[in-house]
Each structure stands twice: as C-alpha cells, then as structure tokens.
Design an enzyme around this catalytic site. Structure first.
Site, mmCIF file in Angstrom:
data_model
loop_
_atom_site.group_PDB
_atom_site.id
_atom_site.type_symbol
_atom_site.label_atom_id
_atom_site.label_comp_id
_atom_site.label_asym_id
_atom_site.label_seq_id
_atom_site.Cartn_x
_atom_site.Cartn_y
_atom_site.Cartn_z
ATOM 1 N N ASP A 81 0.821 -1.217 0.000
ATOM 2 C CA ASP A 81 0.000 0.000 0.000
ATOM 3 C C ASP A 81 0.852 1.263 0.000
ATOM 4 O O ASP A 81 2.069 1.217 0.132
ATOM 5 C CB ASP A 81 -0.996 -0.020 1.177
ATOM 6 C CG ASP A 81 -0.338 -0.384 2.506
ATOM 7 O OD1 ASP A 81 0.905 -0.346 2.598
ATOM 8 O OD2 ASP A 81 -1.073 -0.699 3.459
ATOM 9 N N ASN A 107 -8.241 -2.389 13.797
ATOM 10 C CA ASN A 107 -9.621 -2.686 13.387
ATOM 11 C C ASN A 107 -9.675 -3.883 12.437
ATOM 12 O O ASN A 107 -10.693 -4.119 11.800
ATOM 13 C CB ASN A 107 -10.258 -1.452 12.731
ATOM 14 C CG ASN A 107 -9.514 -1.017 11.460
ATOM 15 O OD1 ASN A 107 -8.570 -1.667 11.038
ATOM 16 N ND2 ASN A 107 -9.961 0.080 10.870
ATOM 17 N N HIS A 146 -7.802 -4.303 9.702
ATOM 18 C CA HIS A 146 -7.477 -4.064 8.286
ATOM 19 C C HIS A 146 -6.174 -4.766 7.910
ATOM 20 O O HIS A 146 -5.284 -4.966 8.739
ATOM 21 C CB HIS A 146 -7.462 -2.570 7.928
ATOM 22 C CG HIS A 146 -6.298 -1.768 8.402
ATOM 23 N ND1 HIS A 146 -6.439 -0.493 8.920
ATOM 24 C CD2 HIS A 146 -4.967 -2.008 8.430
ATOM 25 C CE1 HIS A 146 -5.254 -0.012 9.226
ATOM 26 N NE2 HIS A 146 -4.339 -0.905 8.956
#
Ligand code: GLP
Length: 240
Positions: A67, A136, A138
């Site tokens: 990413d 969370n 991800h």
C-alpha cells in the site's frame, strides 16, 4: 492458519526474517510482497543483519509493496516508498528498479491499480506476502466495510486508522485521508502469507481473525480461507 507464538517483539522479528531468508535461499529470484507499519521494522533489521553477514542476497528479488498513502510524494518522509528505502532497500543489494510501491501521485488511480495487479501476475505472482494487521482488522489498507474490493484500488481511511497512524505525522490533520492498497483478492493470490502482530492493542483483531467466521467487518478474517498463512505473534496479541 499456523501460529508461531513468540516471547517478545525481537523473537517475532527473527522468526519472520528466518522465513524470508529461507525463501531467498530456496528461490533467489522470488517475488516478495512487502508491508510497512511499525511491526515489520525489526524483521527488516534482522534481514539487513543477515545480508551484512553474507547469509542472504536480494540481488535477484522483485518486490511489490502492499500500500501507499494517496496523495503523497515518494520523497515524503511518511510515504511508504520512503519507509521501504530507509528501513530495507537502502541497506541491502536489492535492485531498486525491481522494487514497486503503488504510485501515490498517479493521476489515474484506476489504471494504476489494474496495472499493478497485472504486473504482479505477469511477474509470476507473489511468493511470500508479509502482512501486519490494523487494530480494526485491516490488512494493507483494506478497511472494514460492507464489501471488500478484490483488486488494487484507492480507498478512504477510517478515522480509527487515521488516528492510529497520526503518531507518524506532525498532526492528525496531516495524515492523508486516502490510500492505495492491494485488494483482498491481490493479497489472497500470494502463495504464502506471514502476518506479524504484537501487543495487546492487536488482540481484538487477532482474536477475530482466529475465530470461525469470515466477515468484511474484520478484513483479516478472510485469511482463514488461504491455505498457507503463518501468524507470528506474541502472547499479548494472541491472548490479550
Ligand atoms: C498501517 C498499514 C498496514 C499495517 C497496519 C499496522 O496502516 N497500512 O499495512 O499493517 O497499519 O501498523 P503497525 O504495524 O504500525 O501497527
């Protein structure tokens, strides 16, 4: 999912580096899927040490990063390109022209995402994907949502992620609100995956990843459907 339980962060870093080093020896021209975040930094340090000791070589390796923030310049100190250069590439014999990070300045994100996936596929696919995990759940920047996207794409960051990553920026307002990420499908195509997690702040996400459900509200749960995932974690991440 195989689990390697470690005593501390140092041991997590060593276990992760050992798996990568074994692959480099077995397949010197392997394709690595690399991750950023604070978690893999120790593992990259271990790999640099092994390279300096003459134990491993990166000269034939190709890498694709998971990413990148969007928009961000590759020279920005918080860009993931800058991170990879500073934490690994500048210290080993990798050919930087064969290290790829999504272009955080592209004017055509859709084209860039599709081209990124096509390039990985044309190169033969990722042999080993390194992952961290968000608080969370991800993976990459695939945030909890009603639906998850298969291919590499631009996504909006959740407030939780912006908050968590604000520690690296001057202020929360400086954190980009969007990012490029390999999609869930891109990640799942990797032949092997290692996921590194340490600390109690990762426990909720790790626990959900290890229960018996797959849900888009915790993207890491999809990894249960992959045949070769190794979770390398400490007891705090595993047991809380
Ligand atoms: C970041 C990255 C992820 C990373 C995660 C955890 O936002 N996009 O790839 O795994 O969050 O980061 P850290 O290792 O710093 O806890």
């Amino acid at each position: 999912m195989k689990i390697i339980v470690c005593e501390n962060y140092n041991e997590i870093s060593k276990e992760g580096a050992k798996i990568i080093a074994d692959l480099l020896r077995e397949k010197p021209d392997c394709i690595l899927g690399l991750a950023t975040g604070s978690t893999p930094i120790g593992m990259y340090k271990e790999l640099i040490g092994m390279y300096e000791a003459g134990e491993i070589s990166f000269d034939r390796v190709t890498s694709y990063n998971l990413d990148e923030y969007y928009p961000i310049a590759p020279t920005h100190e918080q860009s993931y390109r800058y991170f990879m250069n500073a934490n690994l590439f500048d210290h080993v014999n990798i050919d930087k022209t064969k290290t790829f990070v999504p272009n955080g300045l592209t004017e055509d994100p859709e084209k860039e995402g599709a081209a990124y996936d096509a390039a990985i596929e044309a190169a033969g696919g990722v042999d080993l994907q390194v992952l961290g995990i968000g608080q969370n759940g991800h993976i990459g920047f695939n945030e909890p949502d009603d639906a998850l996207i298969a291919g590499t794409h631009i996504t909006s960051l959740t407030d939780n992620t912006i908050e968590a990553n604000s520690r690296f920026f001057a202020s929360k307002a400086d954190v980009p609100t969007k990012a490029f990420t390999m999609g869930i499908g891109s990640i799942m195509k990797a032949k092997k995956i290692i996921l590194l997690a340490n600390g109690t702040n990762k426990h909720a996400a790790v626990a959900q990843m290890l229960d018996d459900k797959i849900t888009t509200s915790c993207p890491a749960t999809i990894l249960k459907a992959h045949p070769d995932v190794i979770l390398i974690c400490d007891r705090a991440a595993l047991n809380g």
